[in-house]
Design a protein around this motif. Structure first.
Motif, PDB file in Angstrom:
ATOM      1  N   UNK A   1      -3.903  -8.188 -44.504  1.00 58.87           N
ATOM      2  CA  UNK A   1      -4.581  -6.648 -43.719  1.00 58.87           C
ATOM      3  C   UNK A   1      -4.502  -7.157 -42.102  1.00 58.87           C
ATOM      4  N   UNK A   2      -4.877  -8.392 -42.018  1.00 58.24           N
ATOM      5  CA  UNK A   2      -5.042  -8.535 -40.254  1.00 58.24           C
ATOM      6  C   UNK A   2      -4.332  -9.419 -39.649  1.00 58.24           C
ATOM      7  N   UNK A   3      -3.238  -8.792 -38.991  1.00 62.09           N
ATOM      8  CA  UNK A   3      -2.184  -9.847 -38.279  1.00 62.09           C
ATOM      9  C   UNK A   3      -2.651 -10.600 -37.325  1.00 62.09           C
ATOM     10  N   UNK A   4      -3.728 -10.441 -36.698  1.00 65.37           N
ATOM     11  CA  UNK A   4      -4.513 -11.416 -35.714  1.00 65.37           C
ATOM     12  C   UNK A   4      -5.256 -12.369 -36.283  1.00 65.37           C
ATOM     13  N   UNK A   5      -5.405 -12.290 -37.765  1.00 66.33           N
ATOM     14  CA  UNK A   5      -6.070 -13.446 -38.367  1.00 66.33           C
ATOM     15  C   UNK A   5      -5.264 -14.067 -39.190  1.00 66.33           C
ATOM     16  N   UNK A  48      10.233 -12.431 -35.028  1.00 62.87           N
ATOM     17  CA  UNK A  48      10.524 -11.744 -33.766  1.00 62.87           C
ATOM     18  C   UNK A  48       9.319 -11.189 -33.047  1.00 62.87           C
ATOM     19  N   UNK A  49       8.449 -10.813 -33.875  1.00 62.32           N
ATOM     20  CA  UNK A  49       7.040 -10.343 -33.346  1.00 62.32           C
ATOM     21  C   UNK A  49       6.395 -11.313 -32.904  1.00 62.32           C
ATOM     22  N   UNK A  50       6.129 -12.570 -33.522  1.00 64.06           N
ATOM     23  CA  UNK A  50       5.386 -13.462 -33.115  1.00 64.06           C
ATOM     24  C   UNK A  50       6.127 -14.185 -31.676  1.00 64.06           C
ATOM     25  N   UNK A  51       7.303 -14.388 -31.515  1.00 63.22           N
ATOM     26  CA  UNK A  51       7.996 -15.012 -30.559  1.00 63.22           C
ATOM     27  C   UNK A  51       7.852 -13.934 -29.188  1.00 63.22           C
ATOM     28  N   UNK A 101       3.744 -16.002 -28.298  1.00 58.68           N
ATOM     29  CA  UNK A 101       4.224 -17.221 -27.835  1.00 58.68           C
ATOM     30  C   UNK A 101       4.170 -17.378 -26.299  1.00 58.68           C
ATOM     31  N   UNK A 102       4.543 -16.388 -25.890  1.00 61.03           N
ATOM     32  CA  UNK A 102       4.687 -16.295 -24.327  1.00 61.03           C
ATOM     33  C   UNK A 102       3.282 -16.455 -23.726  1.00 61.03           C
ATOM     34  N   UNK A 103       3.328 -17.625 -22.667  1.00 60.57           N
ATOM     35  CA  UNK A 103       2.063 -18.126 -21.963  1.00 60.57           C
ATOM     36  C   UNK A 103       1.228 -18.997 -22.804  1.00 60.57           C
ATOM     37  N   UNK A 104       1.464 -19.418 -23.984  1.00 59.71           N
ATOM     38  CA  UNK A 104       0.803 -20.273 -24.906  1.00 59.71           C
ATOM     39  C   UNK A 104       1.453 -21.520 -24.663  1.00 59.71           C
ATOM     40  N   UNK A 105       2.862 -21.644 -24.402  1.00 58.16           N
ATOM     41  CA  UNK A 105       3.374 -22.939 -24.239  1.00 58.16           C
ATOM     42  C   UNK A 105       4.232 -22.700 -23.088  1.00 58.16           C
ATOM     43  N   UNK A 106       4.856 -24.085 -22.630  1.00 59.81           N
ATOM     44  CA  UNK A 106       5.671 -24.345 -21.554  1.00 59.81           C
ATOM     45  C   UNK A 106       6.968 -23.374 -21.843  1.00 59.81           C
ATOM     46  N   UNK A 115      15.135 -22.153 -32.086  1.00 59.27           N
ATOM     47  CA  UNK A 115      14.962 -22.374 -33.602  1.00 59.27           C
ATOM     48  C   UNK A 115      14.900 -21.416 -34.490  1.00 59.27           C
ATOM     49  N   UNK A 116      14.324 -20.375 -34.064  1.00 55.06           N
ATOM     50  CA  UNK A 116      14.074 -19.084 -35.019  1.00 55.06           C
ATOM     51  C   UNK A 116      15.635 -18.186 -34.879  1.00 55.06           C
ATOM     52  N   UNK A 117      16.237 -18.378 -33.844  1.00 58.34           N
ATOM     53  CA  UNK A 117      17.530 -17.671 -33.918  1.00 58.34           C
ATOM     54  C   UNK A 117      18.523 -18.528 -34.620  1.00 58.34           C
TER      55      UNK A 117
END
Length: 70
Positions: A4-8, A23-26, A30-35, A45-47
């Motif tokens: 039900x909850x993608x944020x959870x 694709x949604x996750x990246x 992801x942006x702003x969370x890691x270098x 890695x995903x691609x």
């Protein structure tokens, strides 16, 4: 079932594929969370590895065995 909850960390739609989820996750999580260099590595890695081998599988049906085979 936890779909039900993608944020959870749950699957928002049992029809979503691994590729669509990654694709949604990246793009959104992801942006702003890691270098930036780490983000670039994750995108590669995903691609190059995850999407070609697991991308068409439905995320809700992904198993530990699927990941182990990778």
């Amino acid at each position: 079932m936890a779909l039900e909850n993608p944020d959870a960390g749950t699957v928002p739609d049992e029809r979503i594929t691994v590729k669509a989820f990654l694709e949604r996750w990246s793009a959104h999580n992801l942006p702003g969370v890691v270098a930036e260099s780490t983000e670039d590595d994750y995108h590669d890695t995903v691609r190059l590895h995850l999407s070609p081998t697991l991308g068409r599988k439905r995320l809700a049906k992904l198993t530990v065995l699927d990941v182990d085979k990778l």
